[in-house]
Scaffold this motif. Sequence first.
Motif, PDB file in Angstrom:
ATOM      1  N   MET A 284       0.814  -1.260   0.126  1.00 38.35           N
ATOM      2  CA  MET A 284      -0.271  -0.064  -0.011  1.00 38.35           C
ATOM      3  C   MET A 284       0.931   1.448   0.260  1.00 38.35           C
ATOM      4  O   MET A 284       0.507   2.105  -0.067  1.00 38.35           O
ATOM      5  CB  MET A 284      -1.162   0.123   1.017  1.00 38.35           C
TER       6      MET A 284
ATOM      7  N   THR B  36      -5.387   2.097  -6.993  1.00 34.85           N
ATOM      8  CA  THR B  36      -4.979   1.257  -7.672  1.00 34.85           C
ATOM      9  C   THR B  36      -5.748   0.274  -6.959  1.00 34.85           C
ATOM     10  O   THR B  36      -5.069  -0.992  -8.105  1.00 34.85           O
ATOM     11  CB  THR B  36      -3.456   1.949  -7.404  1.00 34.85           C
ATOM     12  N   GLN B  37      -6.040  -0.232  -6.154  1.00 31.45           N
ATOM     13  CA  GLN B  37      -5.820  -1.415  -5.460  1.00 31.45           C
ATOM     14  C   GLN B  37      -7.786  -1.924  -4.730  1.00 31.45           C
ATOM     15  O   GLN B  37      -8.241  -0.582  -4.564  1.00 31.45           O
ATOM     16  CB  GLN B  37      -4.878  -2.082  -4.548  1.00 31.45           C
TER      17      GLN B  37
ATOM     18  N   SER C  19      -0.248   3.813  -2.538  1.00 28.12           N
ATOM     19  CA  SER C  19      -1.527   3.671  -2.760  1.00 28.12           C
ATOM     20  C   SER C  19      -1.916   5.355  -2.464  1.00 28.12           C
ATOM     21  O   SER C  19      -1.494   5.940  -1.646  1.00 28.12           O
ATOM     22  CB  SER C  19      -2.322   2.905  -2.287  1.00 28.12           C
TER      23      SER C  19
ATOM     24  N   SER D 265      -8.038   1.907  -2.719  1.00 26.36           N
ATOM     25  CA  SER D 265      -7.644   3.220  -2.826  1.00 26.36           C
ATOM     26  C   SER D 265      -7.318   3.480  -4.980  1.00 26.36           C
ATOM     27  O   SER D 265      -8.091   2.937  -5.426  1.00 26.36           O
ATOM     28  CB  SER D 265      -6.346   3.008  -2.972  1.00 26.36           C
TER      29      SER D 265
END
Length: 310
Positions: free
Chosen positions: A143, A236-237, A146, A234
């Motif tokens: 993370m 990106t994830q 992120s 987030s």
Amino acid sequence: MKNIAIIGAGQLGSRHLQALAKVNEEVVLYIVDPIEMSLEISKERFNKVNTLGKNLMCLNHTTDLPKELEFVVVSTNSKQRLTVLQELLNHAQVKYLLLEKFLFPTIQEYEQATRILETKDTSVYVNCARTMWPAYQKLKIKMEKSSSITYEVVGVNWNLASNAIHFLNLFLYLLNESEVTIDTSMLDYEPLKSKREGYIEFSGTLTAVTPSQHKLILTSNLVGDSSTMIRIKSDTQVIEINELNQIISINGDKETFNMHHQSNLTNQVYEQLIKTGNCSLVTYQQSAKEHIMLLHAFQEFLGDRNGAIT
């Protein structure tokens, strides 16, 4: 030979004891509780795992402990903890101290505890144990790049009042943050009775936001039958974690998520402390700050209504 003690022989205290039976060196173990039945249950659980032949002493009073203690776990309820802390540190020299959460039920007690600890040469940590789990340590690395993170926990009757500190601590750990603004406006108005006499719980939703605008959302519903789920979103994830079923999904890819029980953790805390002088748990100073942020919010929400968190 080093002396290790656990004060409080309840459910959690007995699991600390089982873990410390696995310490890979010769030590003398002590467990303290005024209730003989609690001591007997702890002794039975200890004997089931004591394959290394550790010595265990069962005591009724903290003042019966040796004057020098390498490591002590205080595993009492929050209302008892300050008195036990005072009694312990007035009686003995303690090198390393592990306190259970919820630390103390009033702001004044944090101030008193801090004054006591400032006069002692004792390293103090708080048992918000998820930062010890390798799976969360790996997730922290994932993370790092992120942004715009929302961390959500949703479940049914998972004791939000007493367990919120675990998730707040983990949230701040994962993000390298130290402060939040807490909103209690979506908690259900009526507090619930805790399983422990004299304490309360909450249902509904609590939110917390960091100065970087990352958000923590904790929801405990009154009805339902689904497992407690953790969802982290987030830029990106999208991460979903079911701790009970030990599964993590990262952007749809599933893998095993190893959950660690207390009976396999306290020995690791001790061994880290002995080898390095610190451990992967939160320090008392930071944890007290996190507890006080929650406690201020809870007290403001309760107003004239009484209730303590355990």
